[in-house]
Design a protein around this motif. Structure first.
Motif, PDB file in Angstrom:
ATOM      1  N   TRP A  59      10.710  49.226  82.794  1.00  0.00           N
ATOM      2  CA  TRP A  59      11.659  50.263  83.225  1.00  0.00           C
ATOM      3  C   TRP A  59      12.756  50.469  82.177  1.00  0.00           C
ATOM      4  N   ILE A  62      11.085  52.725  79.754  1.00  0.00           N
ATOM      5  CA  ILE A  62      11.073  54.096  80.265  1.00  0.00           C
ATOM      6  C   ILE A  62      12.422  54.761  79.980  1.00  0.00           C
ATOM      7  N   TYR A  63      13.496  54.032  80.253  1.00  0.00           N
ATOM      8  CA  TYR A  63      14.840  54.571  80.028  1.00  0.00           C
ATOM      9  C   TYR A  63      15.066  54.891  78.550  1.00  0.00           C
ATOM     10  N   ASP A  66      13.124  57.897  77.507  1.00  0.00           N
ATOM     11  CA  ASP A  66      13.777  59.144  77.918  1.00  0.00           C
ATOM     12  C   ASP A  66      14.908  59.510  76.959  1.00  0.00           C
ATOM     13  N   GLU A  86       4.491  60.007  78.046  1.00  0.00           N
ATOM     14  CA  GLU A  86       5.535  59.803  79.057  1.00  0.00           C
ATOM     15  C   GLU A  86       4.953  59.686  80.461  1.00  0.00           C
ATOM     16  N   ASN A  87       4.063  60.594  80.825  1.00  0.00           N
ATOM     17  CA  ASN A  87       3.473  60.569  82.169  1.00  0.00           C
ATOM     18  C   ASN A  87       2.692  59.284  82.429  1.00  0.00           C
ATOM     19  N   TYR A  90       5.020  56.292  82.888  1.00  0.00           N
ATOM     20  CA  TYR A  90       5.514  56.219  84.267  1.00  0.00           C
ATOM     21  C   TYR A  90       4.441  55.664  85.200  1.00  0.00           C
ATOM     22  N   THR A  91       3.208  56.103  85.016  1.00  0.00           N
ATOM     23  CA  THR A  91       2.100  55.587  85.829  1.00  0.00           C
ATOM     24  C   THR A  91       1.974  54.080  85.663  1.00  0.00           C
ATOM     25  N   THR A  92       2.039  53.618  84.425  1.00  0.00           N
ATOM     26  CA  THR A  92       1.970  52.181  84.142  1.00  0.00           C
ATOM     27  C   THR A  92       3.108  51.433  84.826  1.00  0.00           C
ATOM     28  N   ALA A  93       4.317  51.964  84.693  1.00  0.00           N
ATOM     29  CA  ALA A  93       5.488  51.309  85.303  1.00  0.00           C
ATOM     30  C   ALA A  93       5.330  51.220  86.816  1.00  0.00           C
ATOM     31  N   TRP A  94       4.841  52.275  87.429  1.00  0.00           N
ATOM     32  CA  TRP A  94       4.668  52.246  88.893  1.00  0.00           C
ATOM     33  C   TRP A  94       3.547  51.307  89.316  1.00  0.00           C
ATOM     34  N   SER A  97       4.951  47.893  89.092  1.00  0.00           N
ATOM     35  CA  SER A  97       5.993  47.732  90.120  1.00  0.00           C
ATOM     36  C   SER A  97       5.364  47.502  91.489  1.00  0.00           C
TER      37      SER A  97
END
Length: 161
Positions: A59, A62-63, A66, A86-87, A90-94, A97
């Motif tokens: 995360w 990700i920040y 951005d 980027e997309n 985010y998928t990886t981070a979710w 998580s």
């Protein structure tokens, strides 16, 4: 006013922060996979700690990504690669998580600690690892094919004298 050193360029924070969560999450996946066959709790607990640290790190990545996006996106020949990077990041981070949330539930509620759930958790983490590898490939493509965030010196390199 003097320019800030290269280290303090905002777009440099992303590559500085992204490599730790990659390693942590890959090792977490490996530890959890080994824990399926090992009777030692070290693998399971180690995987949990690595997953926790990796999720925090992803995360942060990700920040910082951005932050870099606004700087590098204007200079790219093909910004669709950046958007896909980027997309999928985010998928990886979710994914990781959600894996961490499942891991917390498993560790707190013994009713959910079954072999099937542990196997599904490992499959989820390995899937996240595969997507993360592709995200890394896209990031490398951005840097090495489109010079995203790269300071390109003048042809005579006068700024280094």
């Amino acid at each position: 006013m003097t320019d800030l050193p290269e280290f303090w360029r905002t777009e440099v924070f992303h590559p500085l922060s992204v490599h730790f969560p990659i390693v942590l999450l890959l090792l977490a996946s490996l530890f959890k996979l080994i824990s399926l066959w090992s009777s030692k709790m070290t693998w399971d607990h180690g995987g949990r700690v690595l997953l926790f640290l990796g999720v925090i790190g992803v995360w942060i990545s990700i920040y910082t990504g951005d932050l870099a996006d606004g700087i590098v996106s204007r200079k790219l020949c093909d910004p669709t690669v950046l958007k896909e990077h980027e997309n999928l990041a985010y998928t990886t981070a979710w994914i990781f998580s959600i894996a961490l949330l499942i891991e917390i539930i498993i560790s707190k509620i013994d009713l959910f600690k079954t072999r099937v759930i542990s196997v599904l958790l490992v499959i989820l983490m390995l899937s996240g690892s595969v997507i993360m590898a592709y995200v890394g490939h896209l990031g490398a493509e951005l840097v090495y094919q489109q010079a995203a965030g790269v300071n390109i010196p003048s042809s005579d390199c006068a700024e280094f004298n």
